[in-house]
Write an enzyme that holds these catalytic residues in place. Structure first.
Site, mmCIF file in Angstrom:
data_model
loop_
_atom_site.group_PDB
_atom_site.id
_atom_site.type_symbol
_atom_site.label_atom_id
_atom_site.label_comp_id
_atom_site.label_asym_id
_atom_site.label_seq_id
_atom_site.Cartn_x
_atom_site.Cartn_y
_atom_site.Cartn_z
ATOM 1 N N LYS A 146 0.668 -1.415 0.381
ATOM 2 C CA LYS A 146 0.147 -0.133 -0.318
ATOM 3 C C LYS A 146 1.047 1.063 -0.162
ATOM 4 O O LYS A 146 2.103 1.173 1.134
ATOM 5 C CB LYS A 146 -1.101 0.149 1.405
ATOM 6 C CG LYS A 146 -1.683 1.023 1.331
ATOM 7 C CD LYS A 146 -2.691 0.602 2.684
ATOM 8 C CE LYS A 146 -3.855 2.104 2.403
ATOM 9 N NZ LYS A 146 -4.277 1.669 3.998
ATOM 10 N N SER A 162 -10.264 1.780 2.392
ATOM 11 C CA SER A 162 -9.004 2.452 1.668
ATOM 12 C C SER A 162 -8.095 1.521 1.172
ATOM 13 O O SER A 162 -7.113 1.632 0.297
ATOM 14 C CB SER A 162 -8.070 3.863 2.817
ATOM 15 O OG SER A 162 -7.460 2.749 3.932
ATOM 16 N N SER A 221 -10.512 -0.856 7.119
ATOM 17 C CA SER A 221 -9.203 -0.931 6.063
ATOM 18 C C SER A 221 -8.231 -1.780 5.228
ATOM 19 O O SER A 221 -7.998 -1.514 3.294
ATOM 20 C CB SER A 221 -8.140 0.662 5.525
ATOM 21 O OG SER A 221 -9.105 1.489 5.199
HETATM 22 N N1 GLN Z 1 -13.238 3.899 6.771
HETATM 23 C C1 GLN Z 1 -12.880 3.972 6.904
HETATM 24 C C2 GLN Z 1 -12.090 5.941 7.829
HETATM 25 O O1 GLN Z 1 -11.985 6.422 6.467
HETATM 26 C C3 GLN Z 1 -11.414 3.449 7.741
HETATM 27 C C4 GLN Z 1 -9.932 3.843 6.830
HETATM 28 C C5 GLN Z 1 -8.985 3.137 7.353
HETATM 29 O O2 GLN Z 1 -9.494 1.916 7.977
HETATM 30 N N2 GLN Z 1 -7.978 3.357 7.426
HETATM 31 O O3 GLN Z 1 -11.410 5.728 8.972
#
Ligand code: GLN
Length: 447
Positions: free
Chosen positions: A49, A124, A148
């Site tokens: 990532k 994400s 994410s």
């Molecule tokens: N969707 C969640 C957020 O926007 C989780 C994101 C993540 O786990 N990095 O914060």
């Protein structure tokens, strides 16, 4: 695509050929899962990532503000995997600074879901999940602050695992919300997730929240035949859509047939999960992102004064969602609202954790949906509040610091995968993987 386990038995020549193939296939795929094809080291290629530092690589967290930034050091998770016959290969697309649930918030444009290219892959870590699902990565690393890893894995029909907070060093991971962030694997199956999570784990003197004790390897000792007590949270499931509820009911049945004991529980604090998470995560994010000022990292805006430099660099460099969170985070930390929001959310975080611990007095694992629906269409998640709501099943696990694994269990009528997650007690990854291996067998998703 060969599995990680198989790839680790291949000769160096075969692996070199495979890397070439991966790059060619990824470029052809049109998924926009990779945002770069850097490679570093020797061994089985693992997609990384774009918020995990690999020394000498561009690392941008899919943000305009980090364009031009080259990682000056290596994340511990990366040096760990390099010592286990793997290498870092390719940067995976993501939501900017890991803030989002769709990967539409990337400077590089959205990634597409290989099961339906008009759908998001989730976020994400959407690039990581789409690449593994699309056969253009053997395995990948993502990061999970509030879901994410698990949510994109569920949307893409692959396995995603979020380790216990402290199991994997965060050194070299771009901080979003430091008390929630963990690096973890996205893979084709449960065993590969165990192999990759074993490889990256362990204490790190450079990271003060990393667990200060020996953590055992799991992959060689997974036992899918251990009989477990699995809790289902009855009052938690009704907000999921029909496809998810159906898959959930079928999975509960399959687990019972596999010899596990199902116990029924309710949770009282789930209605506070989203508010608590979005207060704490944005507060930490506002603080962590204060360092991006045009002086120290990445892109610098043209300006005539220092103040203008900060203002323009941040205004031009951050995307809309990141700005929204910085504003919200600074608001909840401001002197007038600190007690009302930030302090209260910290207290609720303890209540949420206590509620999980009470269930683990009677159960080894908890089974839960990962998301309330299958992957939405690209463009359908424009309302930020609606997008935050789609995190309802994943964020409490981060607030409680627990390990969890998402695996595909079914497809709906349109061929979109449904994933469910198992959650375990802190540092009980062994039971988590035993349960996941058993569930993988019981639901027989690939057939
Ligand atoms: N969707 C969640 C957020 O926007 C989780 C994101 C993540 O786990 N990095 O914060």
């Amino acid at each position: 695509m060969i599995t990680l386990k198989e790839a680790l038995t291949k000769s160096n020549e075969e692996i070199v050929a495979l890397r070439g193939e991966l790059e060619a296939k990824a470029k052809e795929s049109g998924l926009n899962a990779y945002v770069g094809f850097e490679s570093s080291g020797e061994g089985v290629p693992i997609l990384i990532k774009d918020n995990i530092q690999v020394k000498g690589w561009s690392v941008t967290s899919a943000s305009k503000i980090l364009q031009g930034y080259i990682a000056p050091y290596e994340a511990t998770a990366i040096s760990n995997l390099k010592s286990k016959g793997m290498m870092a290969f390719g940067r995976a697309n993501m939501d900017e600074f890991a803030m989002g649930s769709t990967t539409e918030g990337s400077y590089y444009g959205p990634t597409k879901n290989p099961h339906g290219t008009d759908r998001v892959p989730g976020g994400s870590s959407g690039g990581s999940a789409a690449a593994v699902a699309g056969g253009i990565a053997i395995a990948a690393l993502g990061s999970d602050t509030g879901g994410s890893i698990r949510q994109p894995a569920a949307y893409c029909g692959v396995v995603g695992m979020k380790p216990t907070y402290g199991r994997v060093s965060r050194y070299g991971l771009a901080s979003y919300a430091s008390s929630l962030d963990q690096i973890g694997p996205i893979t084709q199956n449960v065993e590969d997730a165990a192999i990759l999570s074993d490889a990256i784990k362990g204490h790190d003197d450079r990271e003060s929240t990393s667990a200060d004790f020996e953590i055992e390897d799991i992959a060689n000792n997974i036992n899918p035949d251990v009989k477990l007590t699995i809790a289902v949270i009855d009052n938690y499931i009704s907000e999921a859509d029909e496809d998810t509820q159906k898959a959930y009911a079928q999975t509960v049945k399959a687990l019972e047939e596999a010899g596990h004991t199902i116990v029924h529980k309710n949770m009282q604090n789930t209605k506070y999960d989203i508010a608590t998470y979005y207060i704490l995560a944005t507060a930490e994010a506002a603080t962590n992102l204060a360092r991006f000022d045009g002086v120290r990292y990445g892109r610098r805006a043209e300006s005539k004064s220092t103040e203008e430099l900060f203002y323009k660099t941040r205004s031009e460099g951050f995307g809309e969602e990141v700005k929204r969170r910085i504003l919200l985070g600074n608001f909840v930390l401001s002197s007038g609202y600190y007690d009302a929001y930030y302090v209260k959310a910290q207290k609720v975080r303890h209540l949420i954790r206590d509620e999980f611990n009470a269930i683990f007095e009677e159960a080894d694992l908890i089974l839960s949906p990962v998301a309330p629906s299958v992957a939405p269409k690209i463009g359908a998640s424009e309302d930020p509040l609606e997008m935050y709501k789609s995190d309802m099943y994943t964020i409490a696990i981060n607030l409680a610091g627990l390990p969890a694994i998402s695996l595909p269990v079914a497809k709906n009528d349109e061929g979109m995968p449904v994933g469910l997650q198992l959650i375990a007690k802190a540092f009980n990854e062994k039971t988590l993987f035993n349960g996941a291996a058993s569930m993988e067998k019981a639901v027989n998703y690939t057939k």
